[in-house]
Design a protein around this motif. Structure first.
Motif, PDB file in Angstrom:
ATOM      1  N   TRP A 100       0.795  -1.337   0.052  1.00 22.67           N
ATOM      2  CA  TRP A 100      -0.121   0.130   0.058  1.00 22.67           C
ATOM      3  C   TRP A 100       0.998   1.296  -0.011  1.00 22.67           C
ATOM      4  CZ3 TRP A 100      -4.707   0.818  -1.223  1.00 22.67           C
ATOM      5  CH2 TRP A 100      -5.552   2.041  -0.815  1.00 22.67           C
ATOM      6  N   ASP A 101       0.694   1.879  -0.951  1.00 21.61           N
ATOM      7  CA  ASP A 101       1.527   3.449  -1.090  1.00 21.61           C
ATOM      8  C   ASP A 101       0.697   4.726  -1.440  1.00 21.61           C
ATOM      9  OD1 ASP A 101       0.971   3.178  -3.936  1.00 21.61           O
ATOM     10  OD2 ASP A 101       3.068   2.260  -4.302  1.00 21.61           O
ATOM     11  N   LEU A 102       1.585   5.864  -1.549  1.00 20.95           N
ATOM     12  CA  LEU A 102       0.572   6.886  -1.970  1.00 20.95           C
ATOM     13  C   LEU A 102      -0.122   6.918  -3.235  1.00 20.95           C
ATOM     14  CD1 LEU A 102       0.317   9.381   0.005  1.00 20.95           C
ATOM     15  CD2 LEU A 102       2.382  10.523  -1.503  1.00 20.95           C
ATOM     16  N   VAL A 103       0.449   6.211  -4.120  1.00 23.40           N
ATOM     17  CA  VAL A 103      -0.244   6.276  -5.291  1.00 23.40           C
ATOM     18  C   VAL A 103      -1.565   5.543  -5.385  1.00 23.40           C
ATOM     19  CG1 VAL A 103      -0.227   5.063  -7.944  1.00 23.40           C
ATOM     20  CG2 VAL A 103       1.825   5.734  -6.598  1.00 23.40           C
ATOM     21  N   ASP A 104      -1.610   4.243  -4.630  1.00 19.74           N
ATOM     22  CA  ASP A 104      -2.895   3.558  -4.172  1.00 19.74           C
ATOM     23  C   ASP A 104      -3.757   4.510  -3.580  1.00 19.74           C
ATOM     24  OD1 ASP A 104      -1.610   1.490  -5.509  1.00 19.74           O
ATOM     25  OD2 ASP A 104      -0.730   0.882  -3.351  1.00 19.74           O
ATOM     26  N   ALA A 105      -3.360   5.123  -2.442  1.00 19.60           N
ATOM     27  CA  ALA A 105      -4.225   6.030  -1.648  1.00 19.60           C
ATOM     28  C   ALA A 105      -4.729   7.210  -2.568  1.00 19.60           C
ATOM     29  CB  ALA A 105      -3.366   6.651  -0.661  1.00 19.60           C
ATOM     30  N   ASP A 124      -5.765  -7.532  -1.533  1.00 17.22           N
ATOM     31  CA  ASP A 124      -4.332  -7.338  -0.941  1.00 17.22           C
ATOM     32  C   ASP A 124      -3.483  -7.380  -2.096  1.00 17.22           C
ATOM     33  OD1 ASP A 124      -2.157  -7.803   0.399  1.00 17.22           O
ATOM     34  OD2 ASP A 124      -2.772  -9.946   1.092  1.00 17.22           O
ATOM     35  N   GLU A 125      -2.354  -6.546  -1.736  1.00 12.80           N
ATOM     36  CA  GLU A 125      -1.272  -6.356  -2.724  1.00 12.80           C
ATOM     37  C   GLU A 125      -1.747  -5.355  -3.988  1.00 12.80           C
ATOM     38  OE1 GLU A 125       1.300  -9.329  -3.929  1.00 12.80           O
ATOM     39  OE2 GLU A 125       1.495 -10.245  -1.615  1.00 12.80           O
ATOM     40  N   VAL A 126      -2.652  -4.429  -3.698  1.00 12.49           N
ATOM     41  CA  VAL A 126      -3.101  -3.528  -4.508  1.00 12.49           C
ATOM     42  C   VAL A 126      -1.964  -2.782  -5.147  1.00 12.49           C
ATOM     43  CG1 VAL A 126      -4.616  -1.583  -5.001  1.00 12.49           C
ATOM     44  CG2 VAL A 126      -5.205  -3.297  -3.288  1.00 12.49           C
ATOM     45  N   GLN A 127      -1.613  -2.499  -6.359  1.00 15.33           N
ATOM     46  CA  GLN A 127      -0.939  -1.891  -7.102  1.00 15.33           C
ATOM     47  C   GLN A 127      -1.368  -1.031  -8.297  1.00 15.33           C
ATOM     48  OE1 GLN A 127       2.439  -4.918  -7.655  1.00 15.33           O
ATOM     49  NE2 GLN A 127       3.552  -3.131  -7.031  1.00 15.33           N
ATOM     50  N   PRO A 148      -9.970   4.598 -11.892  1.00 15.45           N
ATOM     51  CA  PRO A 148     -11.082   5.367 -11.266  1.00 15.45           C
ATOM     52  C   PRO A 148     -11.364   4.548 -10.046  1.00 15.45           C
ATOM     53  CG  PRO A 148     -11.943   3.884 -13.096  1.00 15.45           C
ATOM     54  CD  PRO A 148     -10.372   3.749 -13.372  1.00 15.45           C
ATOM     55  N   SER A 149     -10.813   3.310  -9.740  1.00 16.55           N
ATOM     56  CA  SER A 149     -11.168   2.767  -8.604  1.00 16.55           C
ATOM     57  C   SER A 149     -10.194   1.749  -7.975  1.00 16.55           C
ATOM     58  CB  SER A 149     -12.421   2.111  -8.340  1.00 16.55           C
ATOM     59  OG  SER A 149     -12.843   1.255  -7.382  1.00 16.55           O
ATOM     60  N   LEU A 150      -9.874   1.418  -7.117  1.00 21.09           N
ATOM     61  CA  LEU A 150      -9.167   0.137  -6.569  1.00 21.09           C
ATOM     62  C   LEU A 150      -9.637  -1.071  -7.373  1.00 21.09           C
ATOM     63  CD1 LEU A 150      -8.587   0.544  -2.618  1.00 21.09           C
ATOM     64  CD2 LEU A 150      -7.351   1.291  -4.610  1.00 21.09           C
ATOM     65  N   ALA A 151     -10.753  -1.379  -7.631  1.00 25.69           N
ATOM     66  CA  ALA A 151     -11.249  -2.490  -8.267  1.00 25.69           C
ATOM     67  C   ALA A 151     -10.486  -2.464  -9.815  1.00 25.69           C
ATOM     68  CB  ALA A 151     -12.673  -2.478  -8.507  1.00 25.69           C
ATOM     69  N   ASN A 152      -9.984  -1.545 -10.155  1.00 22.87           N
ATOM     70  CA  ASN A 152      -9.369  -1.554 -11.550  1.00 22.87           C
ATOM     71  C   ASN A 152      -7.916  -1.668 -11.612  1.00 22.87           C
ATOM     72  OD1 ASN A 152     -11.658   0.865 -11.795  1.00 22.87           O
ATOM     73  ND2 ASN A 152     -11.755  -0.695 -13.396  1.00 22.87           N
ATOM     74  N   CYS A 153      -7.245  -1.694 -10.237  1.00 21.32           N
ATOM     75  CA  CYS A 153      -5.806  -1.682 -10.031  1.00 21.32           C
ATOM     76  C   CYS A 153      -5.350  -3.244  -9.892  1.00 21.32           C
ATOM     77  CB  CYS A 153      -5.593  -0.992  -8.738  1.00 21.32           C
ATOM     78  SG  CYS A 153      -5.894   0.642  -8.730  1.00 21.32           S
ATOM     79  N   SER A 154      -4.123  -3.303 -10.197  1.00 16.16           N
ATOM     80  CA  SER A 154      -3.557  -4.831  -9.931  1.00 16.16           C
ATOM     81  C   SER A 154      -3.576  -5.169  -8.513  1.00 16.16           C
ATOM     82  CB  SER A 154      -2.188  -4.795 -10.482  1.00 16.16           C
ATOM     83  OG  SER A 154      -1.495  -6.045 -10.253  1.00 16.16           O
ATOM     84  N   SER A 155      -4.000  -6.653  -8.373  1.00 15.72           N
ATOM     85  CA  SER A 155      -4.156  -7.160  -7.030  1.00 15.72           C
ATOM     86  C   SER A 155      -3.803  -8.651  -7.042  1.00 15.72           C
ATOM     87  CB  SER A 155      -5.291  -6.472  -6.232  1.00 15.72           C
ATOM     88  OG  SER A 155      -6.526  -7.158  -6.585  1.00 15.72           O
ATOM     89  N   LEU A 156      -4.139  -9.123  -5.934  1.00 15.21           N
ATOM     90  CA  LEU A 156      -4.032 -10.472  -5.936  1.00 15.21           C
ATOM     91  C   LEU A 156      -5.599 -11.320  -6.032  1.00 15.21           C
ATOM     92  CD1 LEU A 156      -2.201 -11.526  -2.429  1.00 15.21           C
ATOM     93  CD2 LEU A 156      -1.481 -11.609  -4.839  1.00 15.21           C
ATOM     94  N   GLY A 157      -6.509 -10.202  -6.309  1.00 19.56           N
ATOM     95  CA  GLY A 157      -7.860 -10.647  -6.751  1.00 19.56           C
ATOM     96  C   GLY A 157      -8.972 -10.565  -5.579  1.00 19.56           C
ATOM     97  N   TRP A 158     -10.014 -10.491  -5.820  1.00 15.47           N
ATOM     98  CA  TRP A 158     -10.908 -10.412  -4.924  1.00 15.47           C
ATOM     99  C   TRP A 158     -11.053 -11.476  -3.628  1.00 15.47           C
ATOM    100  CZ3 TRP A 158     -13.335  -5.752  -4.338  1.00 15.47           C
ATOM    101  CH2 TRP A 158     -13.284  -5.021  -5.527  1.00 15.47           C
ATOM    102  N   LEU A 199       1.241  11.885 -13.286  1.00 17.65           N
ATOM    103  CA  LEU A 199       1.056  10.628 -14.152  1.00 17.65           C
ATOM    104  C   LEU A 199       2.301   9.905 -13.412  1.00 17.65           C
ATOM    105  CD1 LEU A 199       0.252   8.959 -16.477  1.00 17.65           C
ATOM    106  CD2 LEU A 199       2.116   9.942 -17.716  1.00 17.65           C
ATOM    107  N   ASP A 200       1.608   8.568 -12.788  1.00 13.86           N
ATOM    108  CA  ASP A 200       2.588   7.901 -12.011  1.00 13.86           C
ATOM    109  C   ASP A 200       2.585   6.434 -12.706  1.00 13.86           C
ATOM    110  OD1 ASP A 200       3.895   6.266 -10.084  1.00 13.86           O
ATOM    111  OD2 ASP A 200       2.927   7.154  -8.572  1.00 13.86           O
ATOM    112  N   LEU A 201       3.835   6.291 -13.313  1.00 13.93           N
ATOM    113  CA  LEU A 201       4.059   4.915 -13.996  1.00 13.93           C
ATOM    114  C   LEU A 201       5.111   4.119 -13.089  1.00 13.93           C
ATOM    115  CD1 LEU A 201       4.115   6.094 -17.582  1.00 13.93           C
ATOM    116  CD2 LEU A 201       2.169   5.251 -16.525  1.00 13.93           C
ATOM    117  N   SER A 202       5.049   4.428 -11.896  1.00 14.57           N
ATOM    118  CA  SER A 202       6.145   3.590 -10.985  1.00 14.57           C
ATOM    119  C   SER A 202       5.801   2.235 -10.707  1.00 14.57           C
ATOM    120  CB  SER A 202       6.347   4.222  -9.762  1.00 14.57           C
ATOM    121  OG  SER A 202       5.039   4.166  -9.061  1.00 14.57           O
ATOM    122  N   ALA A 203       4.752   1.693 -11.129  1.00  9.13           N
ATOM    123  CA  ALA A 203       4.256   0.380 -10.805  1.00  9.13           C
ATOM    124  C   ALA A 203       5.262  -0.597 -12.043  1.00  9.13           C
ATOM    125  CB  ALA A 203       2.779   0.047 -11.186  1.00  9.13           C
TER     126      ALA A 203
END
Length: 552
Positions: A30-35, A66-69, A75-85, A110-114
């Motif tokens: 979890w980091d500032l980009v996710d927040a 978990d492990e959201v990136q 537009p939402s955390l649901a659209n971010c990379s993660s381990l899945g629901w 614009l954050d492409l640090s992932a």
């Protein structure tokens, strides 16, 4: 999404709605980009803090992600990379939180640090543009030659042992069996990510220990929890404990001691029992969370260990002093001189400890504390996890008839836990207290496995949907205001080993997740491969309520 439990609308625990329920997000990665994704989705300009470790208090319901990136544009955390629901082993102690900015500014990010970890790993994999030569040597194997980039390694505190001045070289001496994973180990210093399989965990731990990668070392130490239950001869556990001492890893040392303590009875019946070092045995005997049928059974096992090992008298005396003689009934105390070989070689010590125990059994509490000045909160006066029918009972999810496990013949200690005599509800009686003064009284207990909220209500318990399944323990019968209880519940995996121990808070004890996956519950200390526990053992632990015990 929403923010919960904050002092202002722009801060709080991150919660997300999925599958008809609100749940939380784990703080892994979890980091500032996710927040920032959360804050912008909720109408704020950006995030100023990304917080973990349940900074706004633990939530309820499942851990959704978990492990959201995030890249920062979603537009939402649901659209971010993660381990899945619902793919998380986190508990609510790791709930993520944010503090959002209410100010409107002209800066847009614009954050492409992932993509950075993969790009750094590719730099190492290319083996080009290096200024550091790495020679990996292992006895009996062809040396391995690699190169690295000191500028990248110097940015990682875990890689300090590998880099020197630009243009220089470094030699790594490793065990031959660990040579195949060295490349992945060095790549970890670039990408700061690594996949560790159980067959390779010891090698990664050894490399991390040797070359100062403390975070990787701690991560690998935790993975040994998956490895220890795979060898119930306990030889692997004993070898790993010796290895933990050699590498000075207290986390791994504690993990080994905890597994042996909860499965102490089976250890005493295994071929490896005489090979337990005296120092390790003393560490085990110093624990109250030691699962054993009775204190007398512990003393008999110690007697067998001493005979088979040929232990030094000094070691044996220190171990005998760790035995809690007041927890042995008087009738058994008088038989020690005829049943123990240790008694003959340590007669004075046994007589001293026996007198201490008889005083505990025969002198009323006020005299013990006021006239004799005994501190009854000392370990010697506290019961352990006694699994005999005198102090415990087992239940499972079936409806078989229940009988005490030690009334059956057996070939291995673990079979007593799960194969015989356990039902979804069990009633049993115990003495109010180990003291002989209470020998004529009995306290009645009912231990119940409660799988649903409705079952809770049926048996007189109040449970929320987040609590079940849970264990319930009811008490009736004799009550003495001078006695309190610190009862425990043992989680038994397949009738083979104790995977975890939890406390009864009031009348209920939580059941952790057997594998830790897809659950908001705390994962059990040692995973159960079956995916659920076969049975549960409730253990009654009385103690005197005195000023010295710290209990009102």
């Amino acid at each position: 999404m929403r923010l919960a439990n904050g002092d202002a609308p722009n801060e709080g625990r991150v919660e997300i709605f999925y599958g008809g329920r609100w749940g939380t997000v784990c703080d892994n990665l979890w980091d500032l980009v996710d927040a920032g994704v959360v804050c912008r989705a909720l109408g704020f300009e950006n995030a100023t803090e990304a917080l973990g470790r349940a900074a706004f208090g633990p939530g309820t319901g499942p851990v959704m992600l978990d492990e959201v990136q995030c890249s920062g544009t979603e537009p939402s955390l649901a659209n971010c990379s993660s381990l899945g629901w619902l793919q998380s082993r986190c508990g609510h102690s790791q709930d993520a939180g944010v503090v959002c900015s209410n100010e409107t500014g002209s800066t847009h990010t614009l954050d492409l640090s992932a993509a950075l970890p993969a790009a750094l790993a590719q730099i190492f994999d290319s083996q080009r543009g290096c200024d550091l030569s790495v020679a990996v040597k292992a006895e009996g194997a062809e040396p391995l030659s690699l190169c690295a980039h000191s500028l990248i390694l110097t940015s990682n505190p875990e890689a300090q042992a590998l880099w020197t001045e630009p243009g220089s070289s470094v030699t790594m001496e490793v065990d031959a069996e660990c040579l195949p994973v060295v490349t992945d180990f060095i790549r970890y210093f670039y990408s700061r990510r690594i996949a560790v399989a159980l067959p390779t965990v010891k090698c990664f731990h050894q490399l991390a220990s040797t070359f100062g990668a403390r975070q990787l070392q701690a991560y690998c130490a935790g993975l040994f929890a998956f490895l220890l239950p795979q060898d119930l001869s306990f030889q692997t556990t004993l070898d790993l404990h010796a290895y933990a001492l050699a590498t000075r890893d207290p986390a791994l040392e504690e993990l080994c001691v905890q597994f042996l303590a909860w499965n102490f009875e089976a250890l005493t019946e295994a071929e490896a029992w005489p090979r337990v070092p005296a120092a390790l045995l003393r560490a085990l005997l110093s624990r109250s969370e030691l699962a054993v049928p009775s204190e007398l059974a512990l003393l008999m096992a110690l007697d067998a260990w001493s005979r088979e090992k040929g232990a030094a008298p000094g070691d044996v005396e220190g171990l005998v002093r760790e035995v809690r003689f007041p927890m042995i009934p008087p009738e058994d105390l008088f038989q020690l001189q005829s049943s123990l070989s240790l008694y003959r070689s340590h007669r004075a010590l046994f007589q001293e400890q026996t007198l201490q125990a008889l005083e505990f059994h025969t002198v009323p509490l006020p005299l013990l504390t006021q006239l004799r000045g005994l501190n009854l909160s000392q370990d010697a006066y506290q019961p352990r996890l006694y699994t005999s029918p005198t102090w415990s009972w087992a239940v499972d999810k079936s409806s078989r008839a229940s009988r005490p496990y030690d009334s059956y013949p057996y070939s291995y200690g673990y079979e007593r836990y799960g194969r015989y005599g356990s039902t979804s509800t069990g009633s049993f009686r115990t003495p109010p207290h180990p003291s002989f003064l209470f020998r004529t009284s009995r306290v009645s207990w009912t231990l119940t496995y409660l799988p649903t909220v409705q079952t809770c209500w049926n048996y007189g318990f109040s449970c929320s949907s987040d609590e079940v399944p849970v264990l319930g323990l009811s008490q009736s019968g004799s009550s003495d205001r001078s006695i309190g209880y610190e009862n425990r519940a043992l989680m038994l995996c397949g009738g083979r080993f104790v995977a975890d121990v939890t406390s009864f808070e009031g009348r209920k004890a939580p059941i952790p997740s057997a594998l830790g996956a897809n659950s908001s519950r705390r994962a059990s200390s040692f995973p159960c491969p079956a995916g659920s526990f076969s049975s549960f053992r409730g253990v009654i632990r009385p103690f005197y309520l005195t000023n010295s015990s710290g209990v009102d």
